[in-house]
Design a protein around this motif. Structure first.
Motif, PDB file in Angstrom:
ATOM      1  N   GLN A 195      -4.473  -9.201   2.897  1.00 35.25           N
ATOM      2  CA  GLN A 195      -5.887  -8.861   2.964  1.00 35.25           C
ATOM      3  C   GLN A 195      -6.060  -7.511   3.664  1.00 35.25           C
ATOM      4  O   GLN A 195      -5.653  -7.335   4.808  1.00 35.25           O
ATOM      5  N   PHE A 196      -6.661  -6.567   2.973  1.00 31.14           N
ATOM      6  CA  PHE A 196      -6.902  -5.237   3.532  1.00 31.14           C
ATOM      7  C   PHE A 196      -8.172  -5.251   4.384  1.00 31.14           C
ATOM      8  O   PHE A 196      -9.153  -5.916   4.036  1.00 31.14           O
ATOM      9  N   ASP A 197      -8.160  -4.513   5.484  1.00 27.20           N
ATOM     10  CA  ASP A 197      -9.324  -4.544   6.368  1.00 27.20           C
ATOM     11  C   ASP A 197      -9.859  -3.158   6.732  1.00 27.20           C
ATOM     12  O   ASP A 197     -10.696  -3.025   7.635  1.00 27.20           O
ATOM     13  N   ARG A 198      -9.384  -2.113   6.028  1.00 29.98           N
ATOM     14  CA  ARG A 198      -9.925  -0.764   6.272  1.00 29.98           C
ATOM     15  C   ARG A 198      -9.754   0.066   5.008  1.00 29.98           C
ATOM     16  O   ARG A 198      -8.870  -0.195   4.188  1.00 29.98           O
ATOM     17  N   LEU A 212      -8.451   3.191   2.897  1.00 33.78           N
ATOM     18  CA  LEU A 212      -7.213   3.958   3.008  1.00 33.78           C
ATOM     19  C   LEU A 212      -7.348   5.253   2.234  1.00 33.78           C
ATOM     20  O   LEU A 212      -7.871   5.281   1.129  1.00 33.78           O
ATOM     21  N   LYS A 213      -6.843   6.333   2.848  1.00 32.86           N
ATOM     22  CA  LYS A 213      -6.954   7.657   2.241  1.00 32.86           C
ATOM     23  C   LYS A 213      -5.720   8.470   2.597  1.00 32.86           C
ATOM     24  O   LYS A 213      -4.875   8.042   3.395  1.00 32.86           O
ATOM     25  N   ALA A 214      -5.621   9.656   2.008  1.00 32.32           N
ATOM     26  CA  ALA A 214      -4.479  10.529   2.239  1.00 32.32           C
ATOM     27  C   ALA A 214      -4.266  10.756   3.732  1.00 32.32           C
ATOM     28  O   ALA A 214      -5.220  11.013   4.474  1.00 32.32           O
ATOM     29  N   GLY A 215      -3.018  10.654   4.163  1.00 33.91           N
ATOM     30  CA  GLY A 215      -2.668  10.856   5.563  1.00 33.91           C
ATOM     31  C   GLY A 215      -2.520   9.573   6.347  1.00 33.91           C
ATOM     32  O   GLY A 215      -1.915   9.576   7.435  1.00 33.91           O
ATOM     33  N   ASP A 216      -3.060   8.459   5.838  1.00 35.98           N
ATOM     34  CA  ASP A 216      -2.946   7.187   6.556  1.00 35.98           C
ATOM     35  C   ASP A 216      -1.515   6.658   6.488  1.00 35.98           C
ATOM     36  O   ASP A 216      -0.769   6.938   5.540  1.00 35.98           O
ATOM     37  N   LYS A 217      -1.176   5.875   7.503  1.00 35.25           N
ATOM     38  CA  LYS A 217       0.149   5.253   7.550  1.00 35.25           C
ATOM     39  C   LYS A 217      -0.008   3.821   8.044  1.00 35.25           C
ATOM     40  O   LYS A 217      -0.981   3.487   8.722  1.00 35.25           O
ATOM     41  N   GLY A 218       0.963   2.984   7.691  1.00 37.65           N
ATOM     42  CA  GLY A 218       0.948   1.622   8.214  1.00 37.65           C
ATOM     43  C   GLY A 218       1.323   0.574   7.198  1.00 37.65           C
ATOM     44  O   GLY A 218       1.617   0.868   6.027  1.00 37.65           O
ATOM     45  N   ARG A 219       1.327  -0.656   7.674  1.00 37.93           N
ATOM     46  CA  ARG A 219       1.705  -1.791   6.830  1.00 37.93           C
ATOM     47  C   ARG A 219       0.742  -1.949   5.652  1.00 37.93           C
ATOM     48  O   ARG A 219       1.147  -2.326   4.550  1.00 37.93           O
ATOM     49  N   ASP A 220      -0.537  -1.651   5.886  1.00 37.99           N
ATOM     50  CA  ASP A 220      -1.502  -1.794   4.795  1.00 37.99           C
ATOM     51  C   ASP A 220      -1.282  -0.738   3.710  1.00 37.99           C
ATOM     52  O   ASP A 220      -1.495  -1.004   2.524  1.00 37.99           O
ATOM     53  N   VAL A 221      -0.819   0.451   4.095  1.00 35.72           N
ATOM     54  CA  VAL A 221      -0.494   1.464   3.087  1.00 35.72           C
ATOM     55  C   VAL A 221       0.695   0.996   2.247  1.00 35.72           C
ATOM     56  O   VAL A 221       0.726   1.182   1.027  1.00 35.72           O
ATOM     57  N   LYS A 222       1.650   0.366   2.904  1.00 31.14           N
ATOM     58  CA  LYS A 222       2.805  -0.173   2.185  1.00 31.14           C
ATOM     59  C   LYS A 222       2.356  -1.236   1.180  1.00 31.14           C
ATOM     60  O   LYS A 222       2.824  -1.268   0.038  1.00 31.14           O
ATOM     61  N   ALA A 223       1.444  -2.117   1.609  1.00 33.38           N
ATOM     62  CA  ALA A 223       0.921  -3.144   0.701  1.00 33.38           C
ATOM     63  C   ALA A 223       0.184  -2.497  -0.468  1.00 33.38           C
ATOM     64  O   ALA A 223       0.270  -2.968  -1.613  1.00 33.38           O
ATOM     65  N   LEU A 224      -0.539  -1.419  -0.200  1.00 33.89           N
ATOM     66  CA  LEU A 224      -1.215  -0.681  -1.271  1.00 33.89           C
ATOM     67  C   LEU A 224      -0.200  -0.104  -2.247  1.00 33.89           C
ATOM     68  O   LEU A 224      -0.364  -0.211  -3.469  1.00 33.89           O
ATOM     69  N   GLN A 225       0.852   0.500  -1.724  1.00 33.47           N
ATOM     70  CA  GLN A 225       1.876   1.097  -2.588  1.00 33.47           C
ATOM     71  C   GLN A 225       2.506   0.066  -3.518  1.00 33.47           C
ATOM     72  O   GLN A 225       2.761   0.350  -4.698  1.00 33.47           O
ATOM     73  N   VAL A 226       2.761  -1.134  -2.996  1.00 32.36           N
ATOM     74  CA  VAL A 226       3.326  -2.200  -3.830  1.00 32.36           C
ATOM     75  C   VAL A 226       2.412  -2.487  -5.013  1.00 32.36           C
ATOM     76  O   VAL A 226       2.872  -2.687  -6.144  1.00 32.36           O
ATOM     77  N   ARG A 227       1.110  -2.480  -4.778  1.00 34.01           N
ATOM     78  CA  ARG A 227       0.142  -2.864  -5.797  1.00 34.01           C
ATOM     79  C   ARG A 227      -0.120  -1.784  -6.845  1.00 34.01           C
ATOM     80  O   ARG A 227      -0.524  -2.101  -7.970  1.00 34.01           O
ATOM     81  N   ILE A 228       0.100  -0.532  -6.493  1.00 37.97           N
ATOM     82  CA  ILE A 228      -0.248   0.545  -7.431  1.00 37.97           C
ATOM     83  C   ILE A 228       0.957   1.327  -7.938  1.00 37.97           C
ATOM     84  O   ILE A 228       0.789   2.237  -8.758  1.00 37.97           O
ATOM     85  N   LYS A 247     -14.013  -1.331  -0.774  1.00 39.20           N
ATOM     86  CA  LYS A 247     -14.266  -2.728  -1.111  1.00 39.20           C
ATOM     87  C   LYS A 247     -14.095  -2.998  -2.606  1.00 39.20           C
ATOM     88  O   LYS A 247     -13.605  -4.053  -3.003  1.00 39.20           O
ATOM     89  N   SER A 248     -14.501  -2.052  -3.437  1.00 41.00           N
ATOM     90  CA  SER A 248     -14.386  -2.283  -4.878  1.00 41.00           C
ATOM     91  C   SER A 248     -12.924  -2.375  -5.294  1.00 41.00           C
ATOM     92  O   SER A 248     -12.555  -3.212  -6.131  1.00 41.00           O
TER      93      SER A 248
END
Length: 314
Positions: free
Chosen positions: A29-32, A34-50, A93-94
């Motif tokens: 579950q993402f809670d913020r 995300l944009k260019a320059g961000d780092k973290g576990r949620d960015v990794k989860a995003l990368q897996v999905r796209i 959110k979308s």
């Protein structure tokens, strides 16, 4: 491809199933934003999905490293465009609503279940080889790591499926334990031992067309065979547990433009291949009746599982 039942058998595997599949079996579950320059576990989860939407087909890696760089923005923009979202390269959110629609609460994706990728069983294999049927145990990595690789596969396959017009994909071989892989004649360093490979067919689409789409969906390993009906897709460049195999593996082509297997033979369905070869495959594996399979044929292919001897094929 979701099925109401799958012939994976083996009592010992059933006893292990709950304990093996439970760890980490939940949707992220993402809670913020995300944009260019961000780092973290949620960015990794995003990368897996796209990752499967990275618009490249010339063997350019898409690292899953938790860092939002230009490649992530390219992939995200392509994902947003495909799903009717504002292609601004920033999550919100979308985006997360679409991710929720494409995943289940147990961490699998909308069109693929964990049990499609667990080890099969074979009456021709020993009890030891079948001991982990229905699980992700007994391979070259822990069940938890195997599941992480499988999750990445699922999201690439979701992208591939969408690009092909949402045609059904059937998986007849995912994860394999070491003993089972040896029994069925899989390659000694098979990516299946790690959970990052899927042998598959797509309904209403030729193998060649599916391979061409896979080349645009960040599949690092793409294999085809002269005497087997399926395509093999894997994520070997991501497999840090097998570093010497972290290279791109796509079919070579001959002077006629035909995809070739590792033995230099035209893959099944390539122009000019003998119709008799399809009949031979059909005898060896139920559900193989057409070079462009129907949904029913893909269903039968999946339920049948692997052939008795893969002949060192991955």
């Amino acid at each position: 491809m979701r099925l109401t039942a799958r012939l994976v058998g083996a009592v010992m595997g059933a006893l292990l199933l709950t304990s093996v599949l439970a760890p980490g079996a939940s949707a992220y579950q993402f809670d913020r934003p995300l944009k260019a320059g961000d780092k973290g576990r949620d960015v990794k989860a995003l990368q897996v999905r796209i990752a499967g939407w990275f618009p490249e087909h010339n063997q350019v890696d898409f690292p899953i490293d938790g860092s939002f760089g230009p490649k992530v923005k390219e992939a995200l923009t392509a994902f947003q465009t495909s799903h009717g979202l504002n292609p601004d390269g920033i999550t919100g959110k979308s985006n997360y609503r679409v991710f929720d629609e494409l995943q289940d609460g147990d961490g699998s994706t909308a069109h693929f279940d964990w049990n499609e990728f667990t080890q099969n069983s074979s009456s021709g294999c020993s009890a030891a080889a079948n001991a982990y049927a229905g699980t992700f145990s007994g391979g070259m990595v822990s069940p938890q790591r195997a599941k992480r690789y499988v999750r990445r596969l699922m999201w690439r396959l979701e992208a591939l499926r969408a690009k092909a017009g949402n045609h059904v994909i059937g998986i007849n071989s995912g994860f394999r334990s070491s003993a089972y892989n040896e029994c069925i004649g899989g390659a000694s360093a098979s990516q299946h031992l790690y959970g990052d490979a899927a042998d598959n067919r797509m309904a209403n689409v030729s193998n060649r067309k599916e391979r061409n789409l896979a080349k645009k969906s960040e599949f690092y390993g793409i294999g085809c065979y002269s005497n087997l009906s399926h395509n093999h897709f894997d994520l070997r460049v991501d497999n840090t547990n097998l570093p010497y195999a972290q290279f791109w593996w796509w079919p070579a082509r001959d002077s006629q433009g035909r995809d070739l297997d590792d033995g230099g033979r035209p893959c099944l369905g390539e122009t000019g291949t003998a119709t008799a070869s399809l009949a031979g495959v059909a005898r060896a594996l139920p559900g193989v009746g057409s070079l462009i399979p129907s949904v029913a044929e893909v269903h039968a292919f999946q339920v049948a599982g692997e052939v008795d001897n893969l002949g060192s094929g991955d």
